[in-house]
Enzyme design. Structure first.
Site, PDB file in Angstrom:
ATOM      1  N   LYS A 198       0.835  -1.201   0.000  1.00 47.44           N
ATOM      2  CA  LYS A 198       0.000   0.000   0.000  1.00 47.44           C
ATOM      3  C   LYS A 198       0.878   1.261   0.000  1.00 47.44           C
ATOM      4  CE  LYS A 198      -3.837  -2.286   2.416  1.00 47.44           C
ATOM      5  NZ  LYS A 198      -4.824  -2.159   3.528  1.00 47.44           N
TER       6      LYS A 198
ATOM      7  N   TYR B  82     -12.419  -2.571  -3.632  1.00 46.87           N
ATOM      8  CA  TYR B  82     -12.955  -2.539  -2.271  1.00 46.87           C
ATOM      9  C   TYR B  82     -14.487  -2.511  -2.236  1.00 46.87           C
ATOM     10  CZ  TYR B  82      -8.340  -1.977  -0.111  1.00 46.87           C
ATOM     11  OH  TYR B  82      -7.052  -2.190   0.338  1.00 46.87           O
TER      12      TYR B  82
ATOM     13  N   PHE C 259     -15.013   3.367   7.220  1.00 50.20           N
ATOM     14  CA  PHE C 259     -13.631   3.574   6.772  1.00 50.20           C
ATOM     15  C   PHE C 259     -13.480   3.510   5.251  1.00 50.20           C
ATOM     16  CE2 PHE C 259     -14.057  -0.970   7.807  1.00 50.20           C
ATOM     17  CZ  PHE C 259     -13.591  -1.573   6.641  1.00 50.20           C
TER      18      PHE C 259
ATOM     19  N   ARG D 157      -1.464 -14.288   3.750  1.00 47.08           N
ATOM     20  CA  ARG D 157      -2.240 -13.698   4.856  1.00 47.08           C
ATOM     21  C   ARG D 157      -1.520 -13.938   6.188  1.00 47.08           C
ATOM     22  NH1 ARG D 157      -6.794 -10.538   3.802  1.00 47.08           N
ATOM     23  NH2 ARG D 157      -7.823 -11.418   5.639  1.00 47.08           N
TER      24      ARG D 157
ATOM     25  N   THR E 254      -5.191  -7.558  10.564  1.00 46.56           N
ATOM     26  CA  THR E 254      -5.505  -6.275   9.920  1.00 46.56           C
ATOM     27  C   THR E 254      -5.009  -5.083  10.740  1.00 46.56           C
ATOM     28  OG1 THR E 254      -7.502  -7.294   8.984  1.00 46.56           O
ATOM     29  CG2 THR E 254      -7.398  -4.879   8.990  1.00 46.56           C
TER      30      THR E 254
ATOM     31  N   ARG F 243       2.893  -6.789   9.185  1.00 46.82           N
ATOM     32  CA  ARG F 243       2.218  -5.704   9.908  1.00 46.82           C
ATOM     33  C   ARG F 243       2.684  -5.613  11.353  1.00 46.82           C
ATOM     34  NH1 ARG F 243      -3.613  -7.488   7.378  1.00 46.82           N
ATOM     35  NH2 ARG F 243      -3.685  -6.098   5.570  1.00 46.82           N
TER      36      ARG F 243
ATOM     37  N   ASN G  16      -1.885  -0.224   6.989  1.00 51.47           N
ATOM     38  CA  ASN G  16      -1.296  -1.480   7.452  1.00 51.47           C
ATOM     39  C   ASN G  16      -0.426  -2.164   6.395  1.00 51.47           C
ATOM     40  OD1 ASN G  16      -3.329  -2.209   5.782  1.00 51.47           O
ATOM     41  ND2 ASN G  16      -4.524  -3.342   7.290  1.00 51.47           N
TER      42      ASN G  16
ATOM     43  N   HIS H 198      -1.918  -5.511   1.309  1.00 53.06           N
ATOM     44  CA  HIS H 198      -3.183  -6.206   1.060  1.00 53.06           C
ATOM     45  C   HIS H 198      -2.854  -7.583   0.511  1.00 53.06           C
ATOM     46  CE1 HIS H 198      -7.118  -7.215  -0.628  1.00 53.06           C
ATOM     47  NE2 HIS H 198      -6.442  -7.628  -1.686  1.00 53.06           N
TER      48      HIS H 198
ATOM     49  N   GLU I 294      -9.551 -10.210  -8.046  1.00 54.43           N
ATOM     50  CA  GLU I 294      -8.580  -9.116  -7.892  1.00 54.43           C
ATOM     51  C   GLU I 294      -7.455  -9.194  -8.925  1.00 54.43           C
ATOM     52  OE1 GLU I 294      -7.432  -9.383  -3.777  1.00 54.43           O
ATOM     53  OE2 GLU I 294      -9.422  -8.788  -3.072  1.00 54.43           O
TER      54      GLU I 294
HETATM   55  P1  IDP Z   1      -7.524  -7.125   5.380  1.00 56.11           P
HETATM   56  O1  IDP Z   1      -6.781  -6.103   4.570  1.00 56.11           O
HETATM   57  O2  IDP Z   1      -6.741  -7.582   6.578  1.00 56.11           O
HETATM   58  O3  IDP Z   1      -8.088  -8.246   4.553  1.00 56.11           O
HETATM   59  P2  IDP Z   1     -10.234  -5.998   5.445  1.00 56.11           P
HETATM   60  O4  IDP Z   1     -11.213  -6.275   6.544  1.00 56.11           O
HETATM   61  O5  IDP Z   1     -10.481  -6.635   4.108  1.00 56.11           O
HETATM   62  O6  IDP Z   1      -8.783  -6.359   6.008  1.00 56.11           O
HETATM   63  O7  IDP Z   1     -10.189  -4.427   5.275  1.00 56.11           O
HETATM   64  C1  IDP Z   1      -9.573  -3.823   4.169  1.00 56.11           C
HETATM   65  C2  IDP Z   1      -8.725  -2.663   4.647  1.00 56.11           C
HETATM   66  O8  IDP Z   1      -9.576  -1.648   5.196  1.00 56.11           O
HETATM   67  C3  IDP Z   1      -7.772  -2.999   5.781  1.00 56.11           C
HETATM   68  O9  IDP Z   1      -6.565  -3.588   5.330  1.00 56.11           O
HETATM   69  C4  IDP Z   1      -7.552  -1.648   6.410  1.00 56.11           C
HETATM   70  O10 IDP Z   1      -6.636  -0.868   5.630  1.00 56.11           O
HETATM   71  C5  IDP Z   1      -8.935  -1.030   6.298  1.00 56.11           C
HETATM   72  N1  IDP Z   1      -9.754  -1.296   7.498  1.00 56.11           N
HETATM   73  C6  IDP Z   1     -10.390  -2.444   7.809  1.00 56.11           C
HETATM   74  N2  IDP Z   1     -11.067  -2.342   8.956  1.00 56.11           N
HETATM   75  C7  IDP Z   1     -10.859  -1.089   9.411  1.00 56.11           C
HETATM   76  C8  IDP Z   1     -11.312  -0.370  10.565  1.00 56.11           C
HETATM   77  O11 IDP Z   1     -12.062  -0.864  11.417  1.00 56.11           O
HETATM   78  N3  IDP Z   1     -10.876   0.923  10.677  1.00 56.11           N
HETATM   79  C9  IDP Z   1     -10.070   1.491   9.763  1.00 56.11           C
HETATM   80  N4  IDP Z   1      -9.632   0.859   8.654  1.00 56.11           N
HETATM   81  C10 IDP Z   1     -10.012  -0.419   8.472  1.00 56.11           C
END
Ligand code: IDP
Length: 147
Positions: A18, A58, A66, A94, A100, A111, A125, A128, A139
């Site tokens: 990212k 997304y 968010f 993963r 996350t 991370r 973070n 992805h 994707e």
């Molecule tokens: P992942 O990237 O670990 O698969 P996802 O739930 O698919 O997590 O969420 C996509 C992205 O959205 C996350 O990597 C993070 O950047 C952001 N995100 C997810 N949940 C939150 C949250 O509760 N607050 C702020 N950002 C979030």
């Protein structure tokens, strides 16, 4: 006499370093961990994604608090997009990436070792990774339509 060897099929996953990862000069570190784990790179590109691509990528998060900051952040600079290949690479990446929330992510993960909370509306973070074979196919088709 030949012996039948049953091997698990190769999988592919989409990984993004990212904008925070690229800005901090951590793209090489992420790629190094993928290669050191034994996965093979099959595509690699540096680009700033446009809003249309990010909206598709997304789509499942549309409507969440968010979502808007996430799309804005992901379009704020170049990302490294890559496709990695190997047995169980979707789950494997993963596991390399960690949870996350970078504060909660285990040490030893990307991370957990390299990320933290910056007090922003979106979790910056670093990476992805596709979360299932269906997501990976969708994707990879979005980011690398020629594959
Ligand atoms: P992942 O990237 O670990 O698969 P996802 O739930 O698919 O997590 O969420 C996509 C992205 O959205 C996350 O990597 C993070 O950047 C952001 N995100 C997810 N949940 C939150 C949250 O509760 N607050 C702020 N950002 C979030």
């Amino acid at each position: 006499m030949s012996q039948a060897v049953v091997s698990e099929p190769l999988e592919r996953t989409l990984v993004l370093v990212k904008p925070d990862g690229v800005r901090r000069g951590l793209a090489g570190e992420v790629i190094g961990r993928i290669e050191a784990k034994g996965y093979r790179l099959v595509a690699l590109d540096l680009r700033t994604p446009d809003a249309a691509l990010l909206a598709e990528h997304y789509a499942e998060h549309e409507g969440k608090p968010f979502y808007a900051p996430l799309v804005e952040f992901m379009g704020s600079g170049p990302v490294v997009a890559l496709v990695a290949e190997g047995q169980r690479v979707i789950e494997g990446f993963r596991s390399l990436a960690g949870a996350t929330d970078p504060t909660a992510a285990a040490p030893g993960t990307i991370r957990g070792d390299l990320g933290r909370d910056w007090g922003l509306a979106v979790q910056q973070n670093l990476v992805h990774g596709s979360d299932s074979p269906v997501s990976a196919a969708r994707e990879i088709g979005l980011w690398f339509p020629a594959l």
